[in-house]
Design a protein around this motif. Structure first.
Motif, mmCIF file in Angstrom:
data_model
loop_
_atom_site.group_PDB
_atom_site.id
_atom_site.type_symbol
_atom_site.label_atom_id
_atom_site.label_comp_id
_atom_site.label_asym_id
_atom_site.label_seq_id
_atom_site.Cartn_x
_atom_site.Cartn_y
_atom_site.Cartn_z
ATOM 1 N N CYS A 192 12.095 52.949 -62.423
ATOM 2 C CA CYS A 192 10.978 53.387 -61.581
ATOM 3 C C CYS A 192 11.456 54.347 -60.500
ATOM 4 C CB CYS A 192 10.288 52.184 -60.938
ATOM 5 S SG CYS A 192 11.384 51.144 -59.953
ATOM 6 N N GLU A 193 10.499 55.044 -59.905
ATOM 7 C CA GLU A 193 10.761 55.972 -58.813
ATOM 8 C C GLU A 193 9.687 55.772 -57.748
ATOM 9 O OE1 GLU A 193 12.371 60.062 -60.137
ATOM 10 O OE2 GLU A 193 11.040 59.431 -61.762
ATOM 11 N N VAL A 194 10.111 55.787 -56.500
ATOM 12 C CA VAL A 194 9.182 55.645 -55.377
ATOM 13 C C VAL A 194 8.618 57.020 -55.053
ATOM 14 C CG1 VAL A 194 8.928 54.997 -52.952
ATOM 15 C CG2 VAL A 194 10.377 53.631 -54.469
ATOM 16 N N MET A 195 7.321 57.198 -55.279
ATOM 17 C CA MET A 195 6.686 58.492 -55.029
ATOM 18 C C MET A 195 6.208 58.635 -53.589
ATOM 19 S SD MET A 195 4.529 59.069 -58.559
ATOM 20 C CE MET A 195 3.303 57.780 -58.164
ATOM 21 N N GLU A 229 15.715 65.904 -52.443
ATOM 22 C CA GLU A 229 14.493 66.138 -51.676
ATOM 23 C C GLU A 229 13.527 64.961 -51.878
ATOM 24 O OE1 GLU A 229 13.733 68.568 -49.601
ATOM 25 O OE2 GLU A 229 15.671 69.556 -49.848
ATOM 26 N N PRO A 230 12.703 64.633 -50.878
ATOM 27 C CA PRO A 230 11.770 63.514 -51.043
ATOM 28 C C PRO A 230 10.782 63.764 -52.191
ATOM 29 C CG PRO A 230 11.935 64.153 -48.729
ATOM 30 C CD PRO A 230 12.635 65.218 -49.525
ATOM 31 N N TYR A 231 10.502 62.708 -52.929
ATOM 32 C CA TYR A 231 9.514 62.788 -54.000
ATOM 33 C C TYR A 231 8.160 63.137 -53.392
ATOM 34 C CZ TYR A 231 7.936 61.727 -58.764
ATOM 35 O OH TYR A 231 7.457 61.820 -60.043
ATOM 36 N N PRO A 234 5.073 52.479 -43.991
ATOM 37 C CA PRO A 234 3.869 53.080 -43.427
ATOM 38 C C PRO A 234 3.964 54.597 -43.364
ATOM 39 C CG PRO A 234 5.232 52.217 -41.675
ATOM 40 C CD PRO A 234 5.905 51.825 -42.958
ATOM 41 N N LEU A 235 2.801 55.201 -43.144
ATOM 42 C CA LEU A 235 2.728 56.647 -43.055
ATOM 43 C C LEU A 235 3.084 57.102 -41.652
ATOM 44 C CD1 LEU A 235 -0.652 57.218 -44.954
ATOM 45 C CD2 LEU A 235 1.655 57.446 -45.879
ATOM 46 N N ASP A 236 3.391 58.384 -41.560
ATOM 47 C CA ASP A 236 3.599 58.978 -40.249
ATOM 48 C C ASP A 236 2.289 58.912 -39.457
ATOM 49 O OD1 ASP A 236 3.564 61.255 -38.244
ATOM 50 O OD2 ASP A 236 5.627 61.411 -38.954
ATOM 51 N N PRO A 237 2.335 58.540 -38.166
ATOM 52 C CA PRO A 237 1.094 58.444 -37.383
ATOM 53 C C PRO A 237 0.296 59.740 -37.353
ATOM 54 C CG PRO A 237 2.925 57.425 -36.204
ATOM 55 C CD PRO A 237 3.515 58.122 -37.391
ATOM 56 N N ASN A 238 0.976 60.865 -37.529
ATOM 57 C CA ASN A 238 0.293 62.154 -37.495
ATOM 58 C C ASN A 238 -0.165 62.624 -38.873
ATOM 59 O OD1 ASN A 238 0.775 62.410 -34.682
ATOM 60 N ND2 ASN A 238 2.853 63.133 -35.094
ATOM 61 N N ASN A 241 -1.335 64.717 -49.472
ATOM 62 C CA ASN A 241 -0.052 65.286 -49.860
ATOM 63 C C ASN A 241 1.052 64.434 -49.234
ATOM 64 O OD1 ASN A 241 2.138 66.823 -50.574
ATOM 65 N ND2 ASN A 241 1.653 68.537 -49.220
ATOM 66 N N PHE A 242 1.532 63.453 -49.987
ATOM 67 C CA PHE A 242 2.584 62.554 -49.495
ATOM 68 C C PHE A 242 3.945 63.174 -49.781
ATOM 69 C CE2 PHE A 242 -0.949 59.710 -50.799
ATOM 70 C CZ PHE A 242 -1.248 59.165 -49.559
ATOM 71 N N THR A 243 4.748 63.330 -48.741
ATOM 72 C CA THR A 243 6.086 63.924 -48.892
ATOM 73 C C THR A 243 7.163 62.988 -48.352
ATOM 74 O OG1 THR A 243 5.831 65.052 -46.752
ATOM 75 C CG2 THR A 243 5.169 66.264 -48.727
ATOM 76 N N ASN A 244 6.903 61.695 -48.447
ATOM 77 C CA ASN A 244 7.852 60.717 -47.898
ATOM 78 C C ASN A 244 8.391 59.774 -48.966
ATOM 79 O OD1 ASN A 244 5.482 59.314 -48.385
ATOM 80 N ND2 ASN A 244 5.644 58.051 -46.550
#
Length: 290
Positions: free
Chosen positions: A93-96, A131-133, A100-104, A119-122
């Motif tokens: 598996c891979e974590v996409m 690079e982050p998935y 938690p998300l960034d507050p901003n 658009n999740f970049t974390n």
């Protein structure tokens, strides 16, 4: 009495633990309302999907899982909000996207299409460049769908994936008015507090039993003052803690070059030694003879 002071200290300790549990619980609150990063002023309320698992499998046996309001997925030793895995090998598996998300963090709303784009970049590091998935989630307005319907999910490249979801909650003005489902997951902080509190209770109970058995010749079983384990230590603990804090403060002030009032005391001692009316404790017999 010493027994009353012991129970007073224990009450303070229990209140402190309860407060810590409350803080840990608040840290687990789910974020299910998202404002538009544009100028529309609209809000996407996904509270109805608070405990939902959005999943889809493509023709290549790639499985995509997404929990919009929480990180309820497990990929090896990691937790995830969105992950990609193989149907035949779930451990591959891979974590996409992580929670938690960034507050901003804010999604984007296309008003003409009534489509919300996340658009999740974390995600976890991916590829040769680490690079982050990246993971794109599209919520499209569809008034005929109850809560949600996963339309499709696919990979754009080795480190990018997307998922399309139809939901009535993406439509303008749709606000979830029912209380969200309770999140029954336990945070690591809560686990730590539970283990600590359980261990302390076991220490008190087992210690009391052992002390009651050892002291049975001199004290009754219900004699709390005699049977509470390490009673003197617990009574003196607050005082010792305060003394330690004061010592640490004075030590830090000394390192910073601050006397903390000691210079005044030294000055008084010097002035007293020069005052003939104040006896000098270090004077010799010859001094008195003079």
């Amino acid at each position: 009495t010493s027994t009353k002071r012991f129970f007073s200290n224990m009450s303070s300790f229990i209140l402190l633990l309860l407060g810590f549990i409350g803080i840990a619980s608040n840290g687990q609150m789910m974020q299910c309302e998202f404002k538009d990063s544009g100028n529309s002023g609209q809000v996407l309320d996904l509270t109805a999907l608070a405990n939902a698992l959005l999943t889809s499998t493509n023709d290549f046996d790639n499985k995509y899982d997404f929990t919009p309001c929480r990180g309820a997925l497990t990929c090896g030793s990691d937790t995830a909000m969105a992950m990609k895995s193989q149907v035949d090998e779930p451990s591959d598996c891979e974590v996409m996207a992580n929670w938690p998300l960034d507050p901003n963090f804010l999604p984007y709303l296309s008003v003409s299409e009534q489509r919300w784009t996340f658009n999740f970049t974390n995600g976890n590091p991916c590829g040769e460049d680490n690079e982050p998935y990246r993971f794109f989630a599209y919520f499209d307005c569809d008034g005929d769908v109850a809560d949600y319907r996963v339309v499709s999910a696919s990979s754009l490249d080795d480190c990018t994936a997307q998922m399309s979801i139809d939901t009535k909650w993406a439509c303008k003005g749709e606000i979830y008015t029912t209380l969200p489902p309770e999140d029954d997951s336990i945070s690591p902080g809560s686990v730590f507090v539970i283990v600590l509190f359980t261990g302390f209770l076991a220490y008190c109970l087992i210690g009391y039993i052992i002390c009651a058995i050892l002291n049975r010749k001199d004290h009754a079983y219900w004699d709390c003052e005699a049977n509470i384990p390490h009673l003197v230590f617990w009574i003196k603990l607050p005082t010792l803690a305060i003394a330690g804090c004061i010592f640490t403060k004075d030590f830090i002030l000394a390192l910073m070059g601050c006397d903390g009032g000691s210079s005044d005391k030294n000055q008084d001692l010097v002035s007293n030694q020069s005052d003939p009316e104040v006896p000098n404790p270090f004077a010799t017999n010859d001094d008195f003879d003079e």
